[in-house]
Design an enzyme around this catalytic site. Structure first.
Site, PDB file in Angstrom:
ATOM      1  CG  ASN A   1       8.788  -4.133  -4.012  1.00 32.32           C
ATOM      2  OD1 ASN A   1       9.560  -3.646  -3.763  1.00 32.32           O
ATOM      3  ND2 ASN A   1       7.530  -3.658  -3.632  1.00 32.32           N
TER       4      ASN A   1
ATOM      5  NE  ARG B   1      15.595  -1.001  -2.324  1.00 31.67           N
ATOM      6  CZ  ARG B   1      15.068  -0.110  -3.180  1.00 31.67           C
ATOM      7  NH1 ARG B   1      14.117   0.236  -4.109  1.00 31.67           N
ATOM      8  NH2 ARG B   1      15.895  -0.134  -4.621  1.00 31.67           N
TER       9      ARG B   1
ATOM     10  CD  GLU C   1       8.134   2.355  -6.301  1.00 31.49           C
ATOM     11  OE1 GLU C   1       8.913   0.314  -5.579  1.00 31.49           O
ATOM     12  OE2 GLU C   1       8.946   3.071  -6.324  1.00 31.49           O
TER      13      GLU C   1
HETATM   14  N1  LIG Z   1       7.876  -9.286  -3.894  1.00 28.24           N
HETATM   15  C1  LIG Z   1       8.882  -8.896  -2.872  1.00 28.24           C
HETATM   16  N2  LIG Z   1       9.048 -10.327  -2.442  1.00 28.24           N
HETATM   17  C2  LIG Z   1       9.297 -10.678  -0.861  1.00 28.24           C
HETATM   18  N3  LIG Z   1       9.644  -9.372  -0.353  1.00 28.24           N
HETATM   19  C3  LIG Z   1       9.184  -8.412  -0.893  1.00 28.24           C
HETATM   20  C4  LIG Z   1       8.477  -8.141  -1.993  1.00 28.24           C
HETATM   21  N4  LIG Z   1       7.901  -7.232  -2.191  1.00 28.24           N
HETATM   22  C5  LIG Z   1       7.809  -6.112  -1.399  1.00 28.24           C
HETATM   23  N5  LIG Z   1       8.320  -7.029  -0.370  1.00 28.24           N
HETATM   24  C6  LIG Z   1       9.110  -7.087   1.407  1.00 28.24           C
HETATM   25  O1  LIG Z   1       7.930  -5.913   1.570  1.00 28.24           O
HETATM   26  C7  LIG Z   1       8.690  -4.381   2.106  1.00 28.24           C
HETATM   27  C8  LIG Z   1       7.791  -3.074   1.645  1.00 28.24           C
HETATM   28  O2  LIG Z   1       7.996  -3.621   0.200  1.00 28.24           O
HETATM   29  P1  LIG Z   1       8.111  -1.490  -0.582  1.00 28.24           P
HETATM   30  O3  LIG Z   1       8.002  -1.772  -2.022  1.00 28.24           O
HETATM   31  O4  LIG Z   1       6.659  -0.996   0.486  1.00 28.24           O
HETATM   32  O5  LIG Z   1       9.187  -1.252   0.618  1.00 28.24           O
HETATM   33  P2  LIG Z   1      10.908  -0.967  -0.039  1.00 28.24           P
HETATM   34  O6  LIG Z   1      11.054  -1.994  -1.344  1.00 28.24           O
HETATM   35  O7  LIG Z   1      11.543  -1.734   1.315  1.00 28.24           O
HETATM   36  O8  LIG Z   1      11.555   0.155  -0.238  1.00 28.24           O
HETATM   37  P3  LIG Z   1      10.571   0.943  -1.824  1.00 28.24           P
HETATM   38  O9  LIG Z   1      10.184   0.165  -2.173  1.00 28.24           O
HETATM   39  O10 LIG Z   1      10.404   2.796  -1.385  1.00 28.24           O
HETATM   40  O11 LIG Z   1      12.349   1.495  -2.630  1.00 28.24           O
HETATM   41  C9  LIG Z   1      10.353  -4.470   1.283  1.00 28.24           C
HETATM   42  O12 LIG Z   1      11.593  -4.178   2.308  1.00 28.24           O
HETATM   43  C10 LIG Z   1      10.237  -5.908   1.249  1.00 28.24           C
HETATM   44  O13 LIG Z   1      10.379  -6.895   2.533  1.00 28.24           O
HETATM   45 MG   LIG Z   2       9.631  -1.781  -3.032  1.00 27.38          MG
END
Ligand SMILES: Nc1ncnc2c1ncn2[C@@H]1O[C@H](COP(=O)(O)OP(=O)(O)OP(=O)(O)O)[C@@H](O)[C@H]1O
Ligand SMILES: [Mg+2]
Length: 158
Positions: free
Chosen positions: A54, A108, A50
């Site tokens: 990200n 996502r 995960e």
């Molecule tokens: N490394 C990162 N750099 C920039 N923004 C990030 C990063 N990690 C997370 N985010 C932000 O935080 C939000 C939430 O992250 P999260 O992993 O909970 O959900 P997601 O990636 O959108 O969906 P999923 O992980 O369920 O596929 C993301 O949509 C993004 O906007």
């Molecule tokens: Mg994610």
């Protein structure tokens, strides 16, 4: 090596999604020194996946950058830091909320941070817009004696 830890490793790779499996397997191999159960190992692999996904999808938005992982062992605890030098997160509290995503179009579900929090013993997010994001997670691997006790309790309850 930092003398406060029993062991330490660093990994750097280009932000391509093919490397997500490489990262997950490498950290699992390193963590296996602590003698985790299949379930504990699988929790670590899921959390690493995960965090790395990200970095690739949100941090670098599919442009190429470097994803860094530092993993440290101390006693029965593993600490894993996963970072990128990508776009960063404006509001960390909101980003961590279940179902919050800035990319709903890409299927996502906004559950990444929630999964990391649930599968690990602790999870901390640090981020600066324009500079990048670092996620630090820890997991304590249960002592063998505790595992045996739990197994015995389960057996008695059957
Ligand atoms: N490394 C990162 N750099 C920039 N923004 C990030 C990063 N990690 C997370 N985010 C932000 O935080 C939000 C939430 O992250 P999260 O992993 O909970 O959900 P997601 O990636 O959108 O969906 P999923 O992980 O369920 O596929 C993301 O949509 C993004 O906007
Ligand atoms: Mg994610």
């Amino acid at each position: 090596m930092n003398e406060h830890f029993d062991n330490e490793m660093k990994l750097e790779f280009v932000s391509k999604s093919v490397n997500e499996a490489f990262a997950r397997i490498s950290i699992a191999a390193f963590a296996s020194q602590l003698d985790p159960t299949i379930e504990e190992l699988s929790d670590i692999k899921t959390a690493v996946s995960e965090a790395v996904t990200n970095c690739i999808i949100h941090g670098y938005e599919n442009s190429l950058g470097i994803v860094k992982i530092v993993a440290k062992l101390k006693g029965k605890e593993i600490t894993i830091e996963i970072s990128d030098e990508g776009k960063g997160i404006e509001n960390i509290d909101i980003a961590k909320e279940p179902l919050y995503t800035t990319k709903p179009d890409l299927e996502r579900s906004g559950m990444g941070f929630t999964i990391m929090e649930n599968f690990m013993d602790s999870m901390k997010v640090e981020s600066i817009v324009g500079l990048g994001t670092k996620v630090t997670m820890t997991k304590i691997i249960k002592e063998q004696i505790k595992k045996d006790e739990d197994e015995m309790k389960e057996f008695i309850n059957c």
